[in-house]
Design a protein around this motif. Structure first.
Motif, PDB file in Angstrom:
ATOM      1  N   LYS A  11       8.184  -8.596  60.165  1.00 13.14           N
ATOM      2  CA  LYS A  11       7.907  -7.334  59.485  1.00 13.14           C
ATOM      3  C   LYS A  11       6.954  -7.547  58.322  1.00 13.14           C
ATOM      4  CE  LYS A  11      10.188  -3.366  57.334  1.00 13.14           C
ATOM      5  NZ  LYS A  11      11.488  -2.767  56.915  1.00 13.14           N
ATOM      6  N   ALA A  14       3.531  -7.763  59.745  1.00 15.89           N
ATOM      7  CA  ALA A  14       3.078  -6.441  60.168  1.00 15.89           C
ATOM      8  C   ALA A  14       2.666  -5.584  58.975  1.00 15.89           C
ATOM      9  CB  ALA A  14       4.178  -5.748  60.965  1.00 15.89           C
ATOM     10  N   LYS A  15       3.423  -5.643  57.881  1.00 15.33           N
ATOM     11  CA  LYS A  15       3.079  -4.887  56.679  1.00 15.33           C
ATOM     12  C   LYS A  15       1.750  -5.346  56.100  1.00 15.33           C
ATOM     13  CE  LYS A  15       6.462  -1.926  55.719  1.00 15.33           C
ATOM     14  NZ  LYS A  15       6.240  -0.479  55.428  1.00 15.33           N
ATOM     15  N   HIS A  18      -1.045  -3.827  58.178  1.00 15.05           N
ATOM     16  CA  HIS A  18      -1.204  -2.405  57.871  1.00 15.05           C
ATOM     17  C   HIS A  18      -1.857  -2.205  56.505  1.00 15.05           C
ATOM     18  CE1 HIS A  18       0.898  -0.118  61.107  1.00 15.05           C
ATOM     19  NE2 HIS A  18       1.414  -1.316  61.356  1.00 15.05           N
ATOM     20  N   SER A  19      -1.579  -3.079  55.545  1.00 17.01           N
ATOM     21  CA  SER A  19      -2.233  -2.978  54.236  1.00 17.01           C
ATOM     22  C   SER A  19      -3.714  -3.301  54.336  1.00 17.01           C
ATOM     23  CB  SER A  19      -1.554  -3.929  53.241  1.00 17.01           C
ATOM     24  OG  SER A  19      -0.197  -3.578  53.038  1.00 17.01           O
ATOM     25  N   SER A  21      -5.542  -2.695  56.807  1.00 10.80           N
ATOM     26  CA  SER A  21      -6.221  -1.585  57.471  1.00 10.80           C
ATOM     27  C   SER A  21      -6.697  -0.530  56.476  1.00 10.80           C
ATOM     28  CB  SER A  21      -5.291  -0.944  58.503  1.00 10.80           C
ATOM     29  OG  SER A  21      -4.176  -0.333  57.866  1.00 10.80           O
ATOM     30  N   ARG A  22      -6.150  -0.520  55.248  1.00  8.53           N
ATOM     31  CA  ARG A  22      -6.628   0.386  54.214  1.00  8.53           C
ATOM     32  C   ARG A  22      -7.967  -0.075  53.628  1.00  8.53           C
ATOM     33  NH1 ARG A  22      -2.743   3.890  51.986  1.00  8.53           N
ATOM     34  NH2 ARG A  22      -1.052   4.156  53.485  1.00  8.53           N
ATOM     35  N   LYS A  76      -7.482  -2.009  64.323  1.00  7.12           N
ATOM     36  CA  LYS A  76      -6.621  -1.012  64.965  1.00  7.12           C
ATOM     37  C   LYS A  76      -5.905  -1.587  66.178  1.00  7.12           C
ATOM     38  CE  LYS A  76      -9.021   3.177  63.464  1.00  7.12           C
ATOM     39  NZ  LYS A  76      -9.713   4.424  63.898  1.00  7.12           N
ATOM     40  N   GLN A  79      -3.004  -3.458  64.823  1.00  5.46           N
ATOM     41  CA  GLN A  79      -1.974  -2.510  64.372  1.00  5.46           C
ATOM     42  C   GLN A  79      -1.133  -2.016  65.535  1.00  5.46           C
ATOM     43  OE1 GLN A  79      -4.614   0.109  61.725  1.00  5.46           O
ATOM     44  NE2 GLN A  79      -2.583   0.400  60.849  1.00  5.46           N
ATOM     45  N   ARG A  83       3.213  -1.490  66.017  1.00  5.29           N
ATOM     46  CA  ARG A  83       3.131  -0.050  65.799  1.00  5.29           C
ATOM     47  C   ARG A  83       4.349   0.488  65.052  1.00  5.29           C
ATOM     48  NH1 ARG A  83       0.081   3.466  68.580  1.00  5.29           N
ATOM     49  NH2 ARG A  83      -0.271   1.877  70.189  1.00  5.29           N
ATOM     50  N   LEU A  85       7.026  -0.073  62.657  1.00  9.12           N
ATOM     51  CA  LEU A  85       7.514  -0.985  61.627  1.00  9.12           C
ATOM     52  C   LEU A  85       9.017  -0.871  61.429  1.00  9.12           C
ATOM     53  CD1 LEU A  85       4.696  -0.546  58.952  1.00  9.12           C
ATOM     54  CD2 LEU A  85       4.972  -2.416  60.574  1.00  9.12           C
ATOM     55  N   GLY A 220      -2.732   0.737  49.421  1.00  6.35           N
ATOM     56  CA  GLY A 220      -2.483  -0.227  50.477  1.00  6.35           C
ATOM     57  C   GLY A 220      -1.703  -1.435  50.002  1.00  6.35           C
TER      58      GLY A 220
END
Length: 386
Positions: A11, A14-15, A18-19, A21-22, A76, A79, A83, A85, A220
């Motif tokens: 996790k 994954a976080k 995703h950060s 991606s900002r 993407k 991500q 998908r 989280l 982010g």
């Protein structure tokens, strides 16, 4: 490269993705001896982010010893692997990441409960090393706070807000929304929050400055810091120098480097003297002025124009005089503009300084926090790739 992430670290990984991606649309993957580096940068080179996961973060971490592996891919697509989280921690037991250099693919295999396997084969491209040049240890102002304090502060600003201004004094920090000088000040909504120094875990101010940077990248990092519970550190100097936001743990380190406005109009204590009043003659409408001269029949000479006897001449003599008058005024205005341009050393307002990025790192890997003394930190505002 062959590495395995187990338990709650899935996790966390994954976080981090995703950060990133900002920040940008591409994810740069670089396995190093001191850990796996995941980086991203925006198209204008004004925002850069890097997460470095130490080998202890993985249950197995193996990298090729014969050559350096560098690649980039669409963020993407990565991500999509992580998908959901919310269900990762409950359903995924481990994540196996492996490279297939013959097919140019990076394989993510999620080992879920009940023996379920989810395999994602992502195509990648070879790339050079992406490295921002910054030194957060040399910044004059250093702050560290729990993520909840900053999350509660940022939530007062609307999601559509692009930029915020941070001002500091010896005992306080102000965070306000940035309003452009061109906007109508009477219709703009101003939001400002004040944080006392005792609300921070660490509060050191050596220069009372104000900096303006984008809020999207800050959100982010807070997204990652809130999920992991890691405190957020902020380092900055004067306007135009980058703001460095970082989170640090024993097995990971994250740094977000954000460009700031080179000339901050909201800088506290900065008083700009009003410009001198312009010449009234230069503000007049020249065409109307010449028409008034041509149609005047007063016998006395005008105080601001040519003598009256010249107005009695034929049209052939009046037009060259008017043309010469126009050319003289035009040349004088051009000379004044050139003098002002030569004397002005200040950069224009509303300019973000871009960051220099080293294209290729030395053979020995370096942490993202280590400065490269052979290059400058900032460059002029440009969107050209360096």
């Amino acid at each position: 490269m062959d590495c395995v992430v187990t338990g709650g670290n899935v996790k966390v990984l994954a976080k981090a993705i995703h950060s990133l991606s900002r920040i940008g649309d591409e994810l740069y993957v670089e396995p190093q001896d001191d850990g796996l580096a995941l980086r991203s940068v925006n198209s204008s080179r004004s925002a850069y982010a890097c997460f470095l996961f130490a080998p202890l973060f993985f249950s197995r971490y193996t990298i090729p010893s014969t050559h350096t592996f560098l690649c980039k891919m669409a963020i993407k697509s990565v991500q999509a692997v992580f998908r959901s989280l919310a269900s990762l921690e409950k359903t995924v037991e481990k994540c196996h990441i492996k490279t297939d250099e013959q097919k140019n693919r990076l394989t993510f295999t999620l080992h879920c409960k009940h023996g379920l396997l989810k395999t994602h084969n992502l195509s990648y491209q070879d790339s050079e090393s992406l490295q921002a040049v910054f030194d957060k240890d040399s910044c004059a102002n250093v702050f560290r706070a729990q993520p909840r304090l900053l999350v509660d502060t940022v939530m007062h600003f609307p999601p559509s807000l692009e930029e915020v201004t941070v001002s500091v004094s010896s005992e306080r920090m102000w965070i306000r929304n940035h309003v452009d000088e061109e906007a109508d000040q009477s219709k703009a909504m101003l939001t400002e929050l004040c944080l006392a120094s005792d609300e921070f875990d660490h509060f050191v101010v050596q220069a009372h400055n104000s900096v303006t940077f984008c809020l999207k990248e800050l959100r982010g990092l807070l997204l990652f810091a809130e999920s992991t519970g890691l405190p957020v550190s902020m380092h900055f100097d004067a306007p135009g120098s980058p703001v460095v936001l970082s989170v640090t743990d024993s097995v990971l380190e994250g740094n977000f480097v954000l460009a700031t406005l080179s000339d901050d109009p909201n800088h506290r204590g900065a008083i700009t003297p009003p410009p001198p009043p312009p010449d009234d003659f230069m503000n007049d409408d020249i065409d109307s002025y010449l028409i008034a001269m041509d149609t005047s029949i007063a016998p006395e000479p005008s105080a601001t124009g040519p003598p009256t006897p010249q107005l009695a001449n034929s049209t052939c003599t009046k037009q060259p005089a008017a043309a010469n008058h126009r050319r003289r005024l035009h040349s004088e205005e051009e000379e004044e503009e050139e003098d002002e341009t030569a004397d002005s050393d200040k950069p224009p307002n509303k300019k973000f300084c871009s960051l220099f990025f080293g294209s290729v790192l030395p053979s020995t890997s370096q942490m993202s926090t280590q400065p490269i003394t052979s290059q400058e930190v900032l460059a002029s505002d440009s969107e050209d790739d360096t």
